[in-house]
Write a protein that holds these residues in place. Structure first.
Motif, PDB file in Angstrom:
ATOM      1  N   GLY A 271       0.992  -1.242   0.069  1.00 48.74           N
ATOM      2  CA  GLY A 271       0.093  -0.075   0.015  1.00 48.74           C
ATOM      3  C   GLY A 271       1.004   1.060   0.025  1.00 48.74           C
ATOM      4  O   GLY A 271       0.335   2.387   0.253  1.00 48.74           O
ATOM      5  N   MET A 272       2.077   1.029  -0.328  1.00 54.23           N
ATOM      6  CA  MET A 272       3.108   2.265  -0.173  1.00 54.23           C
ATOM      7  C   MET A 272       4.142   2.070  -1.271  1.00 54.23           C
ATOM      8  O   MET A 272       4.554   0.828  -1.297  1.00 54.23           O
TER       9      MET A 272
ATOM     10  N   SER B 125      -4.351   6.068   3.386  1.00 51.62           N
ATOM     11  CA  SER B 125      -3.613   5.420   2.132  1.00 51.62           C
ATOM     12  C   SER B 125      -3.959   3.885   2.232  1.00 51.62           C
ATOM     13  O   SER B 125      -4.233   3.307   0.944  1.00 51.62           O
ATOM     14  N   LEU B 126      -4.152   3.136   3.262  1.00 51.30           N
ATOM     15  CA  LEU B 126      -4.458   1.735   3.434  1.00 51.30           C
ATOM     16  C   LEU B 126      -5.938   1.744   2.997  1.00 51.30           C
ATOM     17  O   LEU B 126      -6.432   0.828   2.212  1.00 51.30           O
ATOM     18  N   VAL B 127      -6.669   2.713   3.480  1.00 50.52           N
ATOM     19  CA  VAL B 127      -8.284   2.781   3.189  1.00 50.52           C
ATOM     20  C   VAL B 127      -8.462   2.857   1.455  1.00 50.52           C
ATOM     21  O   VAL B 127      -9.181   2.196   0.846  1.00 50.52           O
ATOM     22  N   MET B 128      -7.616   3.671   0.834  1.00 50.93           N
ATOM     23  CA  MET B 128      -7.406   3.910  -0.592  1.00 50.93           C
ATOM     24  C   MET B 128      -7.025   2.814  -1.377  1.00 50.93           C
ATOM     25  O   MET B 128      -7.004   2.684  -2.654  1.00 50.93           O
TER      26      MET B 128
ATOM     27  N   HIS C 171      -8.692  -3.355 -13.258  1.00 52.03           N
ATOM     28  CA  HIS C 171      -9.120  -2.840 -14.484  1.00 52.03           C
ATOM     29  C   HIS C 171      -8.007  -2.777 -15.520  1.00 52.03           C
ATOM     30  O   HIS C 171      -8.498  -3.116 -16.759  1.00 52.03           O
ATOM     31  N   HIS C 172      -6.988  -2.184 -15.138  1.00 49.77           N
ATOM     32  CA  HIS C 172      -5.845  -1.887 -16.035  1.00 49.77           C
ATOM     33  C   HIS C 172      -5.488  -3.143 -16.700  1.00 49.77           C
ATOM     34  O   HIS C 172      -5.287  -3.373 -17.877  1.00 49.77           O
ATOM     35  N   VAL C 173      -5.461  -4.370 -15.699  1.00 49.05           N
ATOM     36  CA  VAL C 173      -5.157  -5.595 -16.372  1.00 49.05           C
ATOM     37  C   VAL C 173      -6.133  -6.313 -17.531  1.00 49.05           C
ATOM     38  O   VAL C 173      -5.707  -6.765 -18.516  1.00 49.05           O
TER      39      VAL C 173
ATOM     40  N   GLU D 228      -9.289   0.502  -3.709  1.00 47.88           N
ATOM     41  CA  GLU D 228      -9.422   1.449  -4.753  1.00 47.88           C
ATOM     42  C   GLU D 228      -8.291   1.101  -5.725  1.00 47.88           C
ATOM     43  O   GLU D 228      -8.524   0.987  -6.963  1.00 47.88           O
ATOM     44  N   ARG D 229      -7.228   1.370  -5.370  1.00 47.68           N
ATOM     45  CA  ARG D 229      -6.057   1.149  -6.339  1.00 47.68           C
ATOM     46  C   ARG D 229      -5.963  -0.161  -6.818  1.00 47.68           C
ATOM     47  O   ARG D 229      -5.358  -0.222  -7.930  1.00 47.68           O
ATOM     48  N   ARG D 230      -6.273  -1.279  -5.800  1.00 47.74           N
ATOM     49  CA  ARG D 230      -6.305  -2.620  -6.386  1.00 47.74           C
ATOM     50  C   ARG D 230      -7.283  -2.505  -7.361  1.00 47.74           C
ATOM     51  O   ARG D 230      -6.838  -3.399  -8.378  1.00 47.74           O
TER      52      ARG D 230
END
Length: 188
Positions: free
Chosen positions: A45-46, A79-82, A92-94, A85-87
Motif C-alpha cells: 500500500g505504499m 492510504s490503506l483505505v484507498m 481494471h488496468h489488467v 480502490e488502487r487494487r
C-alpha cells in the motif's frame, strides 16, 4: 522475469546467488505494464523507499520525517483505505491490457473460411512411433468432414466412413482440402 534481470547483472555464473536480492528488489519496485503499479505497492500500500533515499533524503522522506507521528499514522491509515480502490484500478488496468493483447493477436489470425460440411486436413502434432520416411513424412492427415463447429474454435470431425473422431480439433489445426479433379484424379 527475475531470471532475465539476473542475466543482465551477473557477469559470471558463480555470482548469481549473491545477486538474487537485487534482482528481486528491481522486479518488485518496477511498474508492471499489465497493472500499471509496482508489485510492492499492491502488497504494502505504499511505494518502497529506495536505499539511495536513505543516504540522500528525497522530498518524500523529508516531508514524512517532519510531520508528527499522529498525522503520519492518520495519513498511512487513509492510504490503506484507498488501497482497495488502487487494487481495483490495477485489476481494471489488467483487463484493458488483456483486451489490447487479444486485439493484437486477433489481427494476425487468418480466417480459413471453414464451415460445416467442408472437407479438411488435420495437422499432425503428436509424436508418432518411428516413421521410416523420417522428415519426409506428411504433416497433415485426412481428409475429414467438418461435422460441427463449437464455440471457441473447437471442431467435431468425422472421417469419410462416417466415424466420429474421439477428440475435437482446433480450427487453427485445420486447412481446407480440395480433392483433385480432372484426368489425374483417376490415378489415385
Amino acid at each position: 522475469m527475475v531470471t532475465s534481470i539476473l542475466k543482465k547483472i551477473s557477469d559470471k555464473y558463480r555470482t548469481w546467488p549473491h545477486k538474487i536480492p537485487f534482482a528481486l528488489w528491481g522486479y518488485r519496485t518496477s511498474i508492471r505494464t499489465a497493472t500499471g503499479e509496482t508489485p510492492y505497492y499492491l502488497v504494502y500500500g505504499m511505494e518502497a523507499i529506495q536505499p539511495v533515499e536513505l543516504e540522500i533524503p528525497s522530498l518524500r522522506i523529508l516531508l514524512e520525517s517532519q510531520i508528527p507521528e499522529v498525522n503520519w499514522v492518520q495519513a498511512r491509515y487513509d492510504s490503506l483505505v484507498m488501497l482497495d480502490e488502487r487494487r481495483l484500478n490495477a485489476l481494471h488496468h489488467v483487463q484493458l491490457y488483456q483486451k489490447r493483447i487479444e486485439r493484437a493477436f486477433n489481427k494476425k489470425v487468418k480466417s480459413r473460411g471453414i464451415k460445416e460440411g467442408d472437407l479438411v486436413l488435420k495437422l499432425v502434432r503428436a509424436l508418432l512411433p518411428v516413421d521410416p520416411r523420417g522428415k519426409f513424412k506428411s504433416n497433415w492427415v485426412g481428409p475429414y468432414l467438418v461435422k460441427k463447429i463449437l464455440s471457441g474454435g473447437a471442431v467435431r470431425l468425422t472421417d469419410l466412413d462416417g466415424n466420429d473422431l474421439a477428440n475435437p480439433a482446433n480450427l487453427d489445426q485445420l486447412k481446407k482440402y480440395y480433392p483433385l479433379e480432372g484426368p489425374h484424379s483417376q490415378m489415385l
